[in-house]
Design an enzyme around this catalytic site. Sequence first.
Site, PDB file in Angstrom:
ATOM      1  N   GLU A   1      39.323 -26.090 -43.247  1.00  0.00           N
ATOM      2  CA  GLU A   1      38.892 -27.496 -43.188  1.00  0.00           C
ATOM      3  C   GLU A   1      37.499 -27.554 -42.604  1.00  0.00           C
ATOM      4  O   GLU A   1      37.215 -26.891 -41.592  1.00  0.00           O
ATOM      5  CB  GLU A   1      39.795 -28.357 -42.279  1.00  0.00           C
TER       6      GLU A   1
ATOM      7  N   GLU B   1      46.807 -26.459 -37.131  1.00  0.00           N
ATOM      8  CA  GLU B   1      46.213 -26.901 -35.868  1.00  0.00           C
ATOM      9  C   GLU B   1      47.217 -27.088 -34.731  1.00  0.00           C
ATOM     10  O   GLU B   1      47.477 -28.225 -34.288  1.00  0.00           O
ATOM     11  CB  GLU B   1      45.414 -28.198 -36.073  1.00  0.00           C
TER      12      GLU B   1
HETATM   13  C1  FCB Z   1      41.970 -32.202 -38.640  1.00  0.00           C
HETATM   14  C2  FCB Z   1      43.276 -32.422 -39.364  1.00  0.00           C
HETATM   15  C3  FCB Z   1      43.156 -33.183 -40.651  1.00  0.00           C
HETATM   16  C4  FCB Z   1      42.135 -34.287 -40.557  1.00  0.00           C
HETATM   17  C5  FCB Z   1      40.836 -33.768 -40.002  1.00  0.00           C
HETATM   18  C6  FCB Z   1      39.753 -34.792 -39.917  1.00  0.00           C
HETATM   19  O1  FCB Z   1      42.199 -32.092 -37.286  1.00  0.00           O
HETATM   20  O2  FCB Z   1      43.877 -31.179 -39.665  1.00  0.00           O
HETATM   21  O3  FCB Z   1      44.433 -33.647 -40.991  1.00  0.00           O
HETATM   22  O4  FCB Z   1      42.639 -35.339 -39.864  1.00  0.00           O
HETATM   23  O5  FCB Z   1      41.043 -33.227 -38.736  1.00  0.00           O
END
Ligand code: FCB
Length: 443
Positions: free
Chosen positions: A354, A169
């Site tokens: 994610e 990210e």
């Molecule tokens: C993302 C992050 C992860 C976590 C989620 C909720 O932005 O990569 O570490 O905090 O959000």
Amino acid sequence: MSGQHISRQEFPDDFIFGAATSSYQIEGTKLGTAGPSHWDDFAKRGGTVNNSNGDIACAHYEKWPEDLDLIKNAGMTAYRFSTAWPRIQPEGKGKPLTDGLDFYDKVIDGCLARGLEPHLTLYHWELPLALSEKGGWQTGDTAKYFADFAAIIAGRYGDRLSSIATINEPWCVAWLSHFLGHHAPGLTSLEAGVKSMHNILLAHGLGMEAIRNECDVNAGIVLNMEFGAIDSDKDEDIRARDLFDGIYNRWFIDAIFKGTYPDNVMEYFAPHMPEGWQEDMKAISQPIDWLGLNYYTRNFISDDGTGVFPFAKSHKGDLPKTSMNWEIYPEGLEFFLNRISAEYSKDIPIYVTENGMAWHDNVIDGNVEDDLRCEFFQVHLEAVKSAIENGVNVKGYFAWSLLDNFEWAFGYEERFGIVHVDFETQERTPKKSYYMLQNMLTS
Ligand code: FCB
């Protein structure tokens, strides 16, 4: 939202299901040997709820065998985790520490012994404090040190890994942390923000070269995208929304796939770009083997009336929300999967690295009834399935997160796990969503 149950059989045979974590959020930096990171410093300076930090977190440094068993028993075949740079190089440079290297040997071999594919992310945010104090991501030097770190990790573990991601990210690393000030190092400067927006990509580019020199692992990067919705047709609102989309969702992927930055953003970034940035674009846009997409929510964007860049304020729509007030909008996930395929690369293998939601879960009589999270996974998996049917090359899905953990500025208040963690006792309790996924993957 539909309550229908999606089944494993609806996805291609080679599609992988896994769970994701990150080092600072679970390991416990006071366990084993690790140098300080800018997150420890940010927590001390009041950047997190109750000044909480990653000192102990989920004690995964000790409990990793139990945690890997949980992934395996969920019927998953892949684990996404990250390496803590200060555990390997406490000052961000120099000779790697045996303690840290041995720890990741154990985790990786532990995955392989359980039939789990290890997917490693090099940088999930804990910059060694020594580098942060020398300017951190505002300087290109940090990118060079990062490449040395990448070479150490790729050289040691590359032949045992299913993939490496350079950066998790970059938008959060750069914009959220240097312009919006919500994450370490907590700066609110346009100049620091812009410099970091470029230097983190330089780190990716130099990191890719370092990985390629060491091994032939699948190498890529993980980008997060957030849907910028709009409920107005006024020019100034459209400008604000398009800038939001440019900074958040296009800056990094344009640079990586096209070797350029979006014009609408460059109009404002240009005066602050690091000198000679154009020369870095070749390294930044070298081919990657796969792309990770992290997706959580949408926001409505409109003009904030200040007349000052980036002109944007946000508000929520009326969909159901998580405990962090994030709207549940699975259409956004499908939108970005389709966009990547249509506008950037039809062939690149995409992994949803994610996806998940926070809730203030409690254990009652040994159970955690996280029904909304069950629903969340269902509707987002439906979105992935539609994208695949639409011809998008999606190859896997990782739930965020295996465990409740240190949720950055929110500390331990927001729980994202499919497994509940009692932070006093370190007891793990699988939630209903864990059993739902297990049922889906094993029946
Ligand atoms: C993302 C992050 C992860 C976590 C989620 C909720 O932005 O990569 O570490 O905090 O959000």
